[in-house]
Each structure stands twice: as structure tokens, then as C-alpha cells.
Design a protein around this motif. Structure first.
Motif, PDB file in Angstrom:
ATOM      1  N   ARG A 284      46.488  52.071  43.037  1.00  0.00           N
ATOM      2  CA  ARG A 284      46.111  52.276  44.432  1.00  0.00           C
ATOM      3  C   ARG A 284      46.296  53.732  44.833  1.00  0.00           C
ATOM      4  O   ARG A 284      45.410  54.349  45.444  1.00  0.00           O
ATOM      5  N   GLN A 285      47.439  54.323  44.477  1.00  0.00           N
ATOM      6  CA  GLN A 285      47.696  55.716  44.825  1.00  0.00           C
ATOM      7  C   GLN A 285      46.723  56.657  44.114  1.00  0.00           C
ATOM      8  O   GLN A 285      46.232  57.626  44.712  1.00  0.00           O
ATOM      9  N   CYS A 286      46.414  56.387  42.864  1.00  0.00           N
ATOM     10  CA  CYS A 286      45.479  57.235  42.118  1.00  0.00           C
ATOM     11  C   CYS A 286      44.083  57.168  42.728  1.00  0.00           C
ATOM     12  O   CYS A 286      43.402  58.197  42.845  1.00  0.00           O
ATOM     13  N   GLU A 287      43.660  55.987  43.123  1.00  0.00           N
ATOM     14  CA  GLU A 287      42.346  55.848  43.756  1.00  0.00           C
ATOM     15  C   GLU A 287      42.290  56.587  45.087  1.00  0.00           C
ATOM     16  O   GLU A 287      41.301  57.261  45.389  1.00  0.00           O
ATOM     17  N   ARG A 288      43.332  56.473  45.894  1.00  0.00           N
ATOM     18  CA  ARG A 288      43.385  57.197  47.171  1.00  0.00           C
ATOM     19  C   ARG A 288      43.350  58.699  46.929  1.00  0.00           C
ATOM     20  O   ARG A 288      42.658  59.442  47.635  1.00  0.00           O
ATOM     21  N   TYR A 289      44.122  59.172  45.967  1.00  0.00           N
ATOM     22  CA  TYR A 289      44.200  60.589  45.639  1.00  0.00           C
ATOM     23  C   TYR A 289      42.825  61.129  45.237  1.00  0.00           C
ATOM     24  O   TYR A 289      42.379  62.153  45.749  1.00  0.00           O
ATOM     25  N   ARG A 290      42.165  60.416  44.322  1.00  0.00           N
ATOM     26  CA  ARG A 290      40.831  60.836  43.877  1.00  0.00           C
ATOM     27  C   ARG A 290      39.846  60.862  45.040  1.00  0.00           C
ATOM     28  O   ARG A 290      39.046  61.791  45.169  1.00  0.00           O
ATOM     29  N   ALA A 291      39.895  59.838  45.889  1.00  0.00           N
ATOM     30  CA  ALA A 291      38.966  59.751  47.020  1.00  0.00           C
ATOM     31  C   ALA A 291      39.159  60.916  47.989  1.00  0.00           C
ATOM     32  O   ALA A 291      38.187  61.525  48.445  1.00  0.00           O
ATOM     33  N   VAL A 292      40.394  61.236  48.294  1.00  0.00           N
ATOM     34  CA  VAL A 292      40.671  62.343  49.212  1.00  0.00           C
ATOM     35  C   VAL A 292      40.209  63.658  48.595  1.00  0.00           C
ATOM     36  O   VAL A 292      39.548  64.465  49.257  1.00  0.00           O
TER      37      VAL A 292
ATOM     38  N   GLU B 204      50.336  49.448  42.384  1.00  0.00           N
ATOM     39  CA  GLU B 204      50.638  50.533  43.326  1.00  0.00           C
ATOM     40  C   GLU B 204      50.236  51.879  42.736  1.00  0.00           C
ATOM     41  O   GLU B 204      49.691  52.733  43.441  1.00  0.00           O
TER      42      GLU B 204
ATOM     43  N   ARG C  24      36.445  63.838  48.765  1.00  0.00           N
ATOM     44  CA  ARG C  24      35.965  64.112  50.129  1.00  0.00           C
ATOM     45  C   ARG C  24      36.163  65.572  50.518  1.00  0.00           C
ATOM     46  O   ARG C  24      35.372  66.149  51.252  1.00  0.00           O
TER      47      ARG C  24
END
Length: 108
Positions: A90-98, A87, A101
Motif C-alpha cells: 500500500r505504501q509503495c503504491e501511494r509513493y509511486r502514485a505521488v 501495508e 503525479r
């Protein structure tokens, strides 16, 4: 998130979770230093107790036993630990992606 039927509020980037996050990261360091001393049974007990303590300091006293049970079921403890790490990833990957972008830079 849910681990073994227990709902946990694990918001890695929420400043209201900062104390839990600090405790969690400190305990991760402790877990990484666990050695293979004594018998295999002793090592399993130590790992389970350390993982339960991680949940206690991160989410509140008693959470370790709620998530991992009262005994030393090594599989149950390791799966709970893995779910928490996954988890975080997952949160770190989402954070980096946002941030990427949006063209934002900065520390995590």
C-alpha cells in the motif's frame, strides 16, 4: 498500523525507519527461502518462529510475540505477516502514485 491490536510504526519511506526497513527486507529474503522440511508441524513452527523474528528485528525484541502470540498459531502468524506485506505494498503504491503525479523520477 495495527496488527492484532498492536500498534506498529511502519513508515517504509521514512529515513528514520531505515534500520528497521533493512532488517525487514533481509528477513523477507529468509522467509522466501523456507523449505518444507520435516513434518508439517515442524514446518509450521519454523514459519511462525521466522515470522515472529521478522517482527522482532523490524520493530524491536518481543514484538513478534505481542503480534503473533506465544505459541505457534499458524493462522495468526500468517495473517500478521500478510497484514505487514499488504501495508508495504500500500505504501509503495501511494509513493509511486505521488511521484508520478509530481512528475518525479528516481529509485524507491
Amino acid at each position: 498500523m495495527q496488527i492484532n491490536g498492536v500498534t506498529l510504526n511502519f513508515s517504509f519511506f521514512d529515513p528514520d525507519f531505515e534500520e528497521g526497513k533493512k532488517a525487514y527486507l533481509k528477513e523477507l529474503e529468509e522467509i522466501s527461502r523456507l523449505g518444507d522440511t520435516g513434518t508439517e508441524s515442524d514446518a509450521i513452527r519454523q514459519q511462525c518462529d521466522t515470522i515472529k523474528h521478522l517482527f522482532d528485528v523490524t520493530f524491536g525484541e518481543g514484538t513478534g510475540e505481542k503480534v503473533c502470540g506465544t505459541g505457534h498459531d499458524h493462522l495468526l502468524c500468517l495473517e500478521a505477516y500478510e497484514a505487514l506485506l499488504n501495508e508495504q505494498i500500500r505504501q509503495c503504491e501511494r509513493y509511486r502514485a505521488v511521484k508520478e503525479r509530481l512528475g518525479m523520477k528516481g529509485a524507491e
